[in-house]
Design an enzyme around this catalytic site. Structure first.
Site, PDB file in Angstrom:
ATOM      1  N   ASN A   1      -6.747  -4.946   7.154  1.00 27.08           N
ATOM      2  CA  ASN A   1      -6.489  -5.310   5.764  1.00 27.08           C
ATOM      3  C   ASN A   1      -7.641  -6.175   5.279  1.00 27.08           C
ATOM      4  O   ASN A   1      -7.945  -7.207   5.880  1.00 27.08           O
ATOM      5  CB  ASN A   1      -5.171  -6.081   5.643  1.00 27.08           C
ATOM      6  CG  ASN A   1      -4.925  -6.587   4.230  1.00 27.08           C
ATOM      7  OD1 ASN A   1      -5.372  -5.998   3.256  1.00 27.08           O
ATOM      8  ND2 ASN A   1      -4.199  -7.694   4.122  1.00 27.08           N
ATOM      9  N   GLY A   2      -8.295  -5.764   4.212  1.00 30.14           N
ATOM     10  CA  GLY A   2      -9.407  -6.535   3.672  1.00 30.14           C
ATOM     11  C   GLY A   2     -10.571  -5.644   3.303  1.00 30.14           C
ATOM     12  O   GLY A   2     -10.424  -4.433   3.106  1.00 30.14           O
TER      13      GLY A   2
ATOM     14  N   THR B   1       7.525  -8.587 -10.115  1.00 32.29           N
ATOM     15  CA  THR B   1       6.819  -9.739  -9.565  1.00 32.29           C
ATOM     16  C   THR B   1       6.905 -10.970 -10.451  1.00 32.29           C
ATOM     17  O   THR B   1       6.843 -12.091  -9.961  1.00 32.29           O
ATOM     18  CB  THR B   1       5.339  -9.377  -9.331  1.00 32.29           C
ATOM     19  OG1 THR B   1       5.248  -8.043  -8.873  1.00 32.29           O
ATOM     20  CG2 THR B   1       4.719 -10.307  -8.305  1.00 32.29           C
TER      21      THR B   1
ATOM     22  N   GLY C   1       0.819  -1.204   0.000  1.00 31.21           N
ATOM     23  CA  GLY C   1       0.000   0.000   0.000  1.00 31.21           C
ATOM     24  C   GLY C   1       0.846   1.244   0.000  1.00 31.21           C
ATOM     25  O   GLY C   1       1.801   1.350   0.783  1.00 31.21           O
TER      26      GLY C   1
ATOM     27  N   ASP D   1       4.508 -11.624 -17.574  1.00 31.28           N
ATOM     28  CA  ASP D   1       3.996 -10.802 -16.479  1.00 31.28           C
ATOM     29  C   ASP D   1       3.268 -11.700 -15.491  1.00 31.28           C
ATOM     30  O   ASP D   1       2.842 -12.809 -15.840  1.00 31.28           O
ATOM     31  CB  ASP D   1       3.059  -9.712 -17.000  1.00 31.28           C
ATOM     32  CG  ASP D   1       3.053  -8.474 -16.100  1.00 31.28           C
ATOM     33  OD1 ASP D   1       3.600  -8.560 -14.977  1.00 31.28           O
ATOM     34  OD2 ASP D   1       2.516  -7.440 -16.523  1.00 31.28           O
ATOM     35  N   ASP D   2       3.110 -11.213 -14.255  1.00 29.58           N
ATOM     36  CA  ASP D   2       2.429 -12.016 -13.237  1.00 29.58           C
ATOM     37  C   ASP D   2       0.951 -12.169 -13.560  1.00 29.58           C
ATOM     38  O   ASP D   2       0.347 -13.204 -13.306  1.00 29.58           O
ATOM     39  CB  ASP D   2       2.612 -11.396 -11.849  1.00 29.58           C
ATOM     40  CG  ASP D   2       2.207  -9.937 -11.813  1.00 29.58           C
ATOM     41  OD1 ASP D   2       1.003  -9.647 -11.687  1.00 29.58           O
ATOM     42  OD2 ASP D   2       3.104  -9.071 -11.924  1.00 29.58           O
TER      43      ASP D   2
ATOM     44  N   TYR E   1       0.719 -11.833  -7.086  1.00 30.09           N
ATOM     45  CA  TYR E   1       1.197 -10.456  -7.230  1.00 30.09           C
ATOM     46  C   TYR E   1       1.593  -9.779  -5.925  1.00 30.09           C
ATOM     47  O   TYR E   1       2.671  -9.207  -5.819  1.00 30.09           O
ATOM     48  CB  TYR E   1       0.121  -9.613  -7.928  1.00 30.09           C
ATOM     49  CG  TYR E   1       0.476  -8.147  -8.073  1.00 30.09           C
ATOM     50  CD1 TYR E   1       1.292  -7.716  -9.116  1.00 30.09           C
ATOM     51  CD2 TYR E   1       0.019  -7.200  -7.167  1.00 30.09           C
ATOM     52  CE1 TYR E   1       1.640  -6.376  -9.259  1.00 30.09           C
ATOM     53  CE2 TYR E   1       0.356  -5.850  -7.302  1.00 30.09           C
ATOM     54  CZ  TYR E   1       1.164  -5.444  -8.346  1.00 30.09           C
ATOM     55  OH  TYR E   1       1.506  -4.135  -8.479  1.00 30.09           O
TER      56      TYR E   1
END
Length: 512
Positions: free
Chosen positions: A101-102, A303, A28, A365-366, A257
């Site tokens: 978080n969530g 990533t 974040g 890419d991821d 990711y």
């Protein structure tokens, strides 16, 4: 997606909380905050921006105390701004702070009930404030002058009964200790560890195990889905399962990711998971294109690097670093709008022309979410002289909105929604495109993992495990959280001031 940390220590925890937030910065970049507690007095600093920009020496000197929590914010539900930086605080009962978080899927219903039945007032549109007030109300209903671990666990039990969605929470209760809990499906990650000192044992709760490694804590384990933790004022740890029905169904996008590759999540190595993702995708590519003409495999930093390395080794093709990354530009996935994301791609990456000129390149890419990054990078490869540009995604096509804390709210913004793989490849400008199969992705995570029978894969398969997400709900969050809604910000253009305040308990009159 956010990052949370809580430390119950023997000495001041301010600098360790700051170090933890810098380790979690990839989760974040919108805002950061810390709250510490000393002798019943809470000290807070939070503001918009990266941790390094929010916290200065003068702030750290005021964040005294041997217990504290921290948060880095990535906006999903609700708007953005300094008032929504966490941790969040409520003064009754005792003085409680949380970092969350969530995302709650029944926040609207809870908001109504909090006002009508709990007689509590909410200041923001944040679902985290909803969660805080639910917990505070349930703890207050115990009517104890001094709460015990049993009271904390009873309150968490009622939170599980009332709240639906994803939540990994760390919190403080002034004068009484640190708590943490995880939703009944364990959708969002949360683990804890300990550190033995001559003066006693310290405990830490964090989103990712890499933080424990960095701070010198020994990883004990992940919190189980529905489980709660409480470290009391004397430093004793208490653990209890608080959900009647619980099953570990973690979010698989953490492994795709969000998480750092050097983390363990639910006893799964993120690094090994990404290696297996690359191997399985290479096997699929060689089945579908046994006569491929790929000269070089190039990862899109950062990533996808592990998966790209595994692909190249499996295919017997050279791996080259074709893009150099500017480390001072944020992750494009969590940029707040399409214009910002598109602009930041060219600022963040620069092509090494030597690795592209006259070659057929496979970019790895991821995942491909909105397609903005992929389209820009493919064009950069062509501008650098690539003959053909192929695209591989280590994850399946992202076709459905996410409602559990990842900023994928609008189906219309997802490039794979309602389109075939070939149509996506054409839109992003690739000569051809290959996606990971969902079962291969799941197998990459579950291989060697105990206790996980399934993952939360709603962005790929549209199956929302909480069972409360319908078309009306998805339409509502799309209206609230799509890119056009996010442009509704302060038009002054002036930088917002960070909040540095003292929140005091036990009738203290002063404010810092």
């Amino acid at each position: 997606m956010c990052g949370v940390v809580g430390i119950s220590g023997i000495s001041d925890v301010n600098t360790r909380l700051y170090d933890a937030l810098t380790m979690l910065q990839h989760r974040g970049q919108d805002a950061a905050g810390i709250v510490t507690e000393s002798d019943g007095e809470l000290h807070q600093c939070k503001g918009e921006g990266l941790a390094r920009d929010v916290f200065h020496r003068r702030h750290m000197l005021r964040l005294v105390g041997n217990v504290g929590i921290g948060h880095v914010r990535y906006p999903t539900a609700g708007s953005s701004g300094p008032a929504l930086a966490q941790p969040l605080y409520v003064n009754s009962p005792y003085g409680i702070c949380i970092a969350h978080n969530g995302n709650l899927t029944n926040a609207a219903e809870l908001r109504h009930n909090i006002f009508r039945d709990d007689l509590r007032h909410l200041n923001t549109d944040s679902d985290s404030e909803v969660l805080l007030n639910v917990f505070a109300h349930e703890l207050q209903s115990r009517r104890k002058l001094e709460p015990t671990s049993e009271d904390i666990f009873a309150a968490v039990t009622h939170v599980h009964e009332r709240c639906r969605g994803a939540y990994a929470v760390v919190g403080l209760i002034a004068n009484y200790g640190m708590f943490a809990f995880r939703d009944a499906y364990g959708i969002r990650p949360l683990c804890f560890g300990k550190r033995e000192t001559e003066a006693g044992t310290e405990y830490a709760v964090v989103s990712e195990s890499v933080v424990l490694d960095s701070l010198g804590f020994e990883l004990i384990r992940d919190l189980a889905p529905g489980e709660a933790l409480f470290v009391d004022k004397s430093g004793q740890i208490h653990l209890q399962q608080c959900a009647k029905n619980h099953e570990l169904v973690p979010c698989i996008f953490e492994h795709v990711y969000f998480a750092r590759p050097d983390s363990l999540i639910d006893n799964i190595s993120v690094y090994k998971c990404r290696l297996r993702m690359g191997e399985k995708l290479a096997d699929k590519l060689m089945r579908e294109k046994p006569d491929h003409d790929i000269d070089v495999v190039i990862p899109i930093p950062d990533t996808s690097r592990v998966s790209a390395q595994a692909m190249a080794e499996r295919m017997g093709v050279k791996l080259r670093e074709g893009f150099m990354k500017n480390r001072y530009i944020g992750r494009t996935f969590i940029m707040p709008g399409q214009t910002e994301r598109k602009k930041s791609v060219r600022q963040k990456l620069n092509a090494v022309k030597l690795e592209f000129a006259g070659k057929n390149v496979l970019l790895v890419d991821d995942s491909i979410v909105r397609g903005t990054t992929s389209q820009e990078i493919i064009q950069m490869a062509r501008d650098a002289g690539a003959n053909k540009v192929y695209m591989a995604s280590a994850a399946p096509g992202v076709r459905y909105p996410n409602v559990y804390g990842i900023d994928m709210p609008s189906a219309t913004e997802l490039i794979a929604h309602g389109r075939t793989d070939e149509e996506v490849g054409e839109l992003i400008g690739a000569d051809w495109i290959i996606y990971q199969d969902l079962q291969d992705l799941i197998d990459s995570g579950t291989e060697g993992a105990e206790g996980i029978k399934r993952f939360e894969c709603s962005v790929f398969d549209g199956n929302y495990i909480t069972g409360d997400v319908d078309r009306a709900y998805l339409d509502r969050i799309e209206a609230l959280r799509n890119d056009s809604a996010k442009h509704n910000v302060d038009s002054s253009g002036a930088p917002r001031e960070r909040q540095v305040i003292g929140i005091h308990n036990n009738n203290s009159q002063s404010l810092q």
